[in-house]
Write an enzyme that holds these catalytic residues in place. Structure first.
Site, PDB file in Angstrom:
ATOM      1  N   LEU A 170      28.670   3.531  46.414  1.00  0.00           N
ATOM      2  CA  LEU A 170      29.721   3.664  47.414  1.00  0.00           C
ATOM      3  C   LEU A 170      30.022   2.331  48.103  1.00  0.00           C
ATOM      4  CD1 LEU A 170      31.557   5.807  48.645  1.00  0.00           C
ATOM      5  CD2 LEU A 170      29.847   6.142  50.433  1.00  0.00           C
ATOM      6  N   GLN A 182      32.168   0.413  45.833  1.00  0.00           N
ATOM      7  CA  GLN A 182      33.521   0.917  45.612  1.00  0.00           C
ATOM      8  C   GLN A 182      34.432   0.616  46.796  1.00  0.00           C
ATOM      9  OE1 GLN A 182      33.809   5.019  44.401  1.00  0.00           O
ATOM     10  NE2 GLN A 182      31.939   4.817  43.209  1.00  0.00           N
ATOM     11  N   CYS A 183      33.886   0.841  48.003  1.00  0.00           N
ATOM     12  CA  CYS A 183      34.684   0.543  49.182  1.00  0.00           C
ATOM     13  C   CYS A 183      34.527  -0.941  49.464  1.00  0.00           C
ATOM     14  CB  CYS A 183      34.192   1.328  50.390  1.00  0.00           C
ATOM     15  SG  CYS A 183      34.240   3.089  50.129  1.00  0.00           S
ATOM     16  N   THR A 184      35.540  -1.499  50.051  1.00  0.00           N
ATOM     17  CA  THR A 184      35.390  -2.902  50.397  1.00  0.00           C
ATOM     18  C   THR A 184      34.593  -2.978  51.684  1.00  0.00           C
ATOM     19  OG1 THR A 184      37.598  -2.655  51.248  1.00  0.00           O
ATOM     20  CG2 THR A 184      37.329  -3.999  49.274  1.00  0.00           C
TER      21      THR A 184
END
Ligand SMILES: [Zn+2]
Length: 733
Positions: free
Chosen positions: A594, A597-599
Site C-alpha cells: 500500500l 501504491q499510494c504516493t
C-alpha cells in the site's frame, strides 16, 4: 463707479458636484491598468445643463466618459460628441494621488490659482469668447483606495473674484421683466438655441431684444456684430447708444434653481464682461428650463453693477489693477461638504455585486505587480489560457489554486476518483463533507470548490480514467476505452496547457503523446517520498499539422504551432517525462504494498512542486519562444533576460537536503512517448496504435528500438538505473 453701500452684494449659488459610479470604476481600471504609480494630472470633462426643476439645481456631473481612454494623450481632452443639450462640457483636471497622505498634502490654493489663471488667460486672449465652455473650469483631487473601493475627493470650481464685488440693482423672474411678446420671442429663440446641435451645449450667449420685441441670441464672439455692423467704435459708448433702442442681456445656462441667486457660472462671465468689454451695468439672463423648454418663470433677469477691480495683490504697496498684464485676480471655489471645508469620501464596495467585486479584487494584486515589479506581466494571456489538469489529487488541487492566484480563469480538472476520508488534509480543495456517502467525484467536487473560492472561474470537471499502457483492456471494454482516448484527444486539443499530475508513471504516457502530437504545453509534476521533479516537455517532433478540429478554438495553441514549425530546427528539442527511460511504461501498481501504491510523500512536497509547476507555465507564457524556449540553468546569468527570470527545463528538489537544482534533458530518439517514430505511428494508425500500446507490454519498446538497445546494453553488463526502480519508493522520478 463707486460701490453703493446700500445695494446688496450679488451672491452666487455654488456649483454642486455629482459623480457617477461609472466614473470611479473607470478611474480604478485606468489606475490599475494604465496609470500605475503615475500621478500626472489628467484632463477630464464634466457636464452640466441648465436647471430643469423648480426645486432642484443641476450638478456638474462626472461620468465614465469624463475620463480619457488613453491618459497618455494628456493634451487632448476626452473625445466627446458635442451638441448634447444635457451635457455642456466643462474642462477639468484631475489630480489623483497614490496615497491618502499625499491627497491631504495637496496644495489646494496653488492648484486653484493655477486653474483660475487659465480662465483668466482665456478671457484676456479672447479664447473664451470663441469657446465659452472655457469660462467654467473645474478641479478634482482624489485618492482611490482600490483595496476598499473607497474614493476620497474634493472638487473646486474656480471663480475669479471681483474686487470690489458686484452689487445687485434688481433680480426678478424673467417673466416679470419682459412683455408678453418679448417673452414669447425670447422663449422661442432660447428653445431654438437649445435644440440646434451647434449651439445646444454653448452655455454663454448674448441676447438682444429689438424694439419690435423680437429676440435674437448670438455667440459671444459676435459681440461686435451686436453692436451694429461690426463698426470699430469704442464699445462702451456704443453700448450706451444702443441701449436706448434695444434690450440687451448676457445669457447663461444657469444650473441653479434658487429664485434669489444666480448660479456660479455667472461669476467668470462677469469677469469677462468687465475686463473685455468694460461694461459697468450688466443685465443678465439666468436661463432655466422646465421639461426641456425655456421657463421664464424660473429663469431670472438681473441687473448688477460692476467696476473694473483695482486689485489688492501688490507686494510692494503698488496697487495693481485688472489691466496690468501680470495681474491675476484671486479665486475661490473649493466645494464645501455640508457647509464644511473638508473632502468627501464615497465607498462603492457595498453597492457592487459581490461577484464582480471579487473579480476586480482578485486582479488587484496581479495588476499591482505590473506597477513596479513586473510591468510586462501579461494578464490577458493568463486569463485566457486554457489549462487541463490531469489528476485532481494532492497535486491537482494545489496546481488549480496556484493557477487561480496567477489570474488563470479557465481550468478543467480530469479525474475518475472519489474523495476519500484520507484526502482532505492534503488535497486542498476538499473538505470532510465531500467524503460522505461514499465520497463525491473529485472532478466535480474540485470544480465546486474552485467556484466557492472564486465564483467567476470557468472551471469544468471531467470524470474519466486515463487509458494506460500495461493495463490491458478486455475486448468487451475496448469501445469504452477507445472512447476515453478520443475524449482525451479532444480535451487536449481544446486546451493550451496540460498538467500531468497523476500518481502513476503510465497514466502520463497517453497525455504526453497527445501533447507531443499537437505541440501543447505539457508540464509534469511527480513526487517521491521527499523529492520531486517538475518539468516542461519540449515541443513535439513533427510540428503542428493543424488537423485537429479544435485548432481554431485556441489562438494560443495555433501560435505555438506556428512557432514550432518555423523555429523547430534551431536547436534540440527538450525531452519529455519519458525521454530518459529505457523501459516503456508498465503497470507500476502491480505487486506493490500500500505504501508503494499510494504516493507516500512528505506533506510539504506537493505544494512546493505544484507551485513550481505553475510558475513554470507562467514563465513559458511570458517567454517569446514559448514552448520552444531553450532550457536555462540557475547559473545562466546571460540568458536570464526575461522579466520573470530563467526558464528551466526541469527542476528537481529534495526535502531531505532542502535543495533544488535545475537540469536540462534533451529529447530521446527512442522515447516511448514523444519521439518522431511514436508520434508518426500515432498519426498513421490513431486509436489502433494506442490500443496496441496499452495491450502489449513490449510493443512500444520494440517500436522505438529500446528492446534492441537493452539487448546490446545488457551484453555489456551496464548498470542501468531502471534495475533499481523496483526497490525504490521514489517511483515517479
Ligand atoms: Zn520523450
Amino acid at each position: 463707479m463707486a460701490v453703493n453701500e446700500n445695494r446688496p452684494v450679488l451672491q452666487f449659488a455654488p456649483f454642486q458636484s455629482a459623480v457617477d459610479e461609472g466614473f470611479w470604476q473607470k478611474l480604478s481600471s485606468l489606475k490599475l491598468d494604465t496609470l500605475g504609480i503615475d500621478q500626472s494630472p489628467i484632463s477630464i470633462t464634466g457636464f452640466y445643463a441648465p436647471c430643469s426643476h423648480a426645486q432642484v439645481s443641476n450638478h456638474l456631473t462626472l461620468l465614465a466618459e469624463s475620463l480619457p481612454s488613453d491618459p497618455s494623450e494628456q493634451l487632448s481632452s476626452p473625445v466627446l460628441s458635442r451638441g448634447n443639450r444635457n451635457r455642456c462640457p466643462v474642462p477639468g483636471i484631475l489630480y489623483n494621488t497614490n496615497t491618502l497622505e499625499s491627497f491631504h498634502a495637496i496644495d489646494k490654493q496653488s492648484l486653484l490659482k493655477a486653474e483660475s489663471k487659465k480662465i483668466w488667460e482665456d478671457i484676456r486672449s479672447g479664447k473664451a469668447e470663441e469657446d465659452s465652455a472655457l469660462l467654467s473650469r473645474f478641479l478634482l483631487i482624489s485618492f482611490a483606495d482600490l483595496k476598499k473601493w473607497s474614493f476620497h475627493y474634493w472638487f473646486a470650481f474656480p471663480a475669479l473674484v471681483l474686487d470690489p464685488p458686484a452689487t445687485l440693482v434688481d433680480l426678478r423672474p424673467a417673466s416679470q421683466w419682459f412683455s408678453v411678446e418679448e417673452a414669447e420671442s425670447l422663449s422661442a429663440a432660447c428653445n431654438e438655441w437649445r435644440n440646434s446641435s451647434s449651439t445646444a451645449d454653448v452655455p454663454f450667449f448674448l441676447v438682444s431684444i429689438a424694439s419690435n420685441s423680437r429676440a435674437t441670441i448670438r455667440h459671444l464672439r459676435d459681440w461686435e456684430v451686436c453692436q451694429g455692423d461690426g463698426q470699430k467704435v469704442r464699445p462702451k459708448s456704443l453700448f450706451a447708444f444702443f441701449e436706448k433702442f434695444i434690450l440687451f442681456l448676457f445669457g447663461l445656462y444657469d444650473p441653479c434653481h434658487l429664485p434669489n441667486n444666480p448660479g456660479w457660472p455667472l461669476r467668470n462671465f462677469l469677469a469677462l464682461i468687465c475686463s473685455r468689454w468694460n461694461i459697468e451695468k450688466v443685465r443678465f439672463l439666468c436661463y432655466r428650463e422646465n421639461r426641456g423648454f425655456a421657463d421664464l418663470g424660473l429663469s431670472l433677469v438681473g441687473e448688477a453693477l460692476i467696476s473694473v477691480p483695482q486689485g489688492r495683490a501688490a507686494e510692494n504697496g503698488v496697487c495693481l489693477g485688472w489691466r496690468d498684464p501680470q495681474f491675476v485676480p484671486n479665486a475661490v471655489g473649493w466645494e464645501l461638504n455640508r457647509g464644511k471645508k473638508v473632502s468627501r469620501c464615497i465607498t462603492l464596495a457595498q453597492s457592487m455585486d459581490p461577484t464582480r467585486l471579487a473579480t476586480t479584487a482578485a486582479d488587484l494584486n496581479l495588476k499591482l505587480m505590473r506597477w513596479r515589479a513586473l510591468p510586462s506581466l501579461n494578464l490577458s494571456i493568463l486569463s485566457s489560457v486554457k489549462c487541463l489538469l490531469i489528476g485532481a489529487g494532492t497535486l491537482g488541487c494545489q496546481v488549480a489554486r496556484m493557477l487561480m492566484a496567477w489570474g488563470v480563469r479557465k481550468i478543467t480538472l480530469l479525474d475518475s476518483g472519489r474523495v476519500s476520508m484520507s484526502n482532505p488534509l492534503r488535497q486542498s480543495l476538499y473538505t470532510f463533507d465531500d467524503c460522505l456517502n461514499g465520497g463525491d467525484l473529485k472532478a466535480k467536487a474540485a470544480v465546486e470548490s474552485l467556484k466557492r473560492i472564486f465564483p467567476t472561474v470557468e472551471a469544468e470537471g471531467v470524470v474519466m480514467a486515463i487509458p494506460m499502457p500495461g493495463h490491458p483492456v478486455p475486448t468487451q471494454e475496448e469501445d469504452s476505452v477507445l472512447e476515453d482516448c478520443k475524449r482525451l484527444e479532444d480535451l487536449i486539443a481544446s486546451h493550451d496547457a496540460v498538467f500531468l499530475l497523476t500518481d502513476t508513471r503510465e497514466s502520463r504516457w497517453l497525455p504526453t503523446l497527445l501533447c507531443a502530437n499537437t505541440n501543447k504545453i505539457a508540464i509534469t509534476t511527480a513526487l517521491g517520498f521527499d523529492s520531486f521533479v517538475v518539468m516542461r516537455h519540449g515541443a513535439g517532433p513533427l510540428g503542428f499539422t493543424g488537423d485537429i478540429k479544435d485548432e481554431a478554438e485556441s489562438a494560443l495553441s495555433a501560435a505555438m504551432g506556428d512557432l514550432s514549425q518555423t523555429d523547430r530546427d534551431g536547436g534540440r528539442r527538450l525531452g519529455c517525462y519519458f525521454c530518459n527511460d529505457v523501459v516503456a511504461p508498465i503497470d507500476s501498481t502491480a505487486n506493490r504494498t500500500l505504501d508503494q501504491q499510494c504516493t507516500v510523500t512528505r506533506p510539504g512536497l506537493a505544494p512546493i512542486a505544484s507551485a513550481l509547476a505553475v510558475e513554470l507555465l507562467v514563465g513559458i507564457l511570458h517567454h517569446p519562444d514559448g514552448i520552444l524556449a531553450a532550457g536555462e540553468f540557475a547559473s545562466d546569468s546571460e540568458s536570464s533576460e526575461q522579466p520573470l527570470g530563467i526558464l528551466p527545463h526541469q527542476i528537481r528538489g529534495s526535502l531531505s537536503q532542502f535543495s533544488q537544482m535545475t537540469l536540462v534533458g534533451h529529447s530521446s530518439n527512442s522515447c516511448t512517448a514523444c519521439c518522431s517514430t511514436v508520434v508518426s505511428e500515432y498519426r498513421k494508425r490513431g486509436m489502433d496504435f494506442v490500443l496496441q500500446a496499452i495491450n502489449h507490454p513490449t510493443y512500444l519498446e520494440d517500436l522505438t528500438g529500446l528492446t534492441e538497445l537493452m539487448k546490446s546494453a545488457s551484453s555489456f553488463k551496464l548498470d542501468w538505473d531502471y534495475e533499481t526502480d523496483d526497490d525504490d519508493n521514489v517511483v515517479e522520478i
